[in-house]
Design an enzyme around this catalytic site. Structure first.
Site, PDB file in Angstrom:
ATOM      1  N   PRO A 157       0.839  -1.212   0.000  1.00 34.75           N
ATOM      2  CG  PRO A 157      -0.694  -1.532   1.714  1.00 34.75           C
ATOM      3  CD  PRO A 157       0.582  -2.065   1.140  1.00 34.75           C
ATOM      4  CD  GLU A 158       3.033   2.782  -4.359  1.00 30.90           C
ATOM      5  OE1 GLU A 158       3.189   3.937  -4.786  1.00 30.90           O
ATOM      6  OE2 GLU A 158       3.219   1.773  -5.061  1.00 30.90           O
TER       7      GLU A 158
ATOM      8  CE  LYS B 249       5.131   3.695   0.478  1.00 31.26           C
ATOM      9  NZ  LYS B 249       6.171   2.765   0.028  1.00 31.26           N
TER      10      LYS B 249
ATOM     11  CG  HIS C 196      -3.056 -14.999   7.617  1.00 28.34           C
ATOM     12  ND1 HIS C 196      -1.854 -15.474   8.085  1.00 28.34           N
ATOM     13  CD2 HIS C 196      -3.426 -15.846   6.623  1.00 28.34           C
ATOM     14  CE1 HIS C 196      -1.503 -16.544   7.383  1.00 28.34           C
ATOM     15  NE2 HIS C 196      -2.447 -16.804   6.494  1.00 28.34           N
TER      16      HIS C 196
ATOM     17  NE  ARG D  77       5.355 -12.111   2.027  1.00 31.18           N
ATOM     18  CZ  ARG D  77       6.228 -11.767   1.095  1.00 31.18           C
ATOM     19  NH1 ARG D  77       5.831 -11.127   0.034  1.00 31.18           N
ATOM     20  NH2 ARG D  77       7.499 -12.060   1.231  1.00 31.18           N
TER      21      ARG D  77
ATOM     22  NE  ARG E 121      10.476  -2.656  -5.110  1.00 32.54           N
ATOM     23  CZ  ARG E 121       9.752  -1.951  -4.261  1.00 32.54           C
ATOM     24  NH1 ARG E 121      10.315  -1.323  -3.278  1.00 32.54           N
ATOM     25  NH2 ARG E 121       8.429  -1.898  -4.397  1.00 32.54           N
TER      26      ARG E 121
END
Ligand SMILES: [Zn+2]
Length: 273
Positions: A2-3, A58, A92, A111, A263
């Site tokens: 997420p940005e 963020k 989760h 994760r 990246r």
């Protein structure tokens, strides 16, 4: 990951749904990413009311009426989701906040890179922002073209895309929106800052503004795991131009995907120079 637009979407939804709502009970099913500890979080926040929500880079900040703030970084797969009270928790859902409004708020993270950090609201400046040294927020009024240009030119030898993604240069821009900004500017992500022209800086500025604002309008990009507070996909992937695209929507030529460091970057070899 997420940005800015994704975290901002969640912040806005939480502001609408949760201000004034009280936490009745907290169930921690996995506390390994809670600071200082699950026990402190439970003790401090049980009975507290959500007062306001903020975002810096963020980071999502939940401010409570008892002078404490919960700082959340969603990292790769973290999400907050609202579920009807009593919904069977998914595997989760690591922390479950039972709320006074008939809902449960889950902190869910497949994760487990995301973290929750509990701090006194008064200590945020010294303990988080003073240390992280974040660059300016690109959607604040004070972030003008001159400010952006100055920030980038501070590191003239750097490559454009990695520098756009560096939160100490400009806050909140990640992989997706750096690709989009370069595409808007018709500039390759591999250009060195000291080769950019005035016109390119101007177009880059417009590109940053446009891509971030457009994405917030469509509740963020669910190209990977991101979901909003209602566990729904954001729709901005449909409106992207460069990131993950096969064809350039401007010239219809084939997009190229390359590696810059570790990246990836997507650009149009025909109309980005
Ligand atoms: Zn093109």
């Amino acid at each position: 990951m997420p940005e800015l637009p994704e975290v901002e979407t969640v912040r806005r939804q939480m502001s609408q749904a949760l201000v004034g709502v009280k936490i009745k009970k907290i169930i921690v099913r996995f506390g390994g990413r809670i600071q200082p500890s699950a026990a402190v979080l439970t003790k401090v926040l049980t009975g507290a009311k959500f007062q306001s929500f903020e975002r810096r880079a963020k980071l999502l900040l939940s401010n409570f009426n008892n002078g404490w703030t919960l700082v959340t970084h969603l990292k790769m797969t973290g999400k907050y989701v609202l579920k009807k009270h009593g919904t069977t928790p998914e595997k989760h859902a690591h922390v479950i906040f039972e709320l006074s409004n008939g809902f449960d708020l889950w902190f869910h993270d497949v994760r487990k890179f995301g973290y929750l950090k509990l701090l006194k609201t008064n200590d945020l400046e010294t303990k988080i922002f003073g240390k992280e040294n974040y660059g300016p927020e690109p959607l604040e009024k004070s972030f003008t073209m001159a400010v952006m240009t100055e920030r980038l030119k501070m590191r003239p030898k750097k490559l454009l895309k990695p520098l756009l993604m560096d939160p100490t240069c400009i806050a909140g821009i990640g992989n997706i929106y750096a690709d989009e900004a370069c595409w808007h500017a018709r500039t390759r992500p591999t250009r060195r800052i000291n080769t950019l022209t005035k016109l390119e800086f101007a177009a880059l500025y417009e590109g940053i503004q446009t891509s971030l604002k457009e994405s917030i309008k469509h509740r963020g990009a669910s190209s990977e795991n991101y979901r909003d507070l209602y566990d729904t996909e954001g729709e901005s992937v449909k409106f992207l131009h460069a990131y993950g695209k096969e064809k350039c929507p401007r010239c219809h030529g084939a997009m190229k995907k390359i590696k810059i460091g570790s990246r990836s970057a997507h650009f149009c070899p025909k109309c980005q120079s």
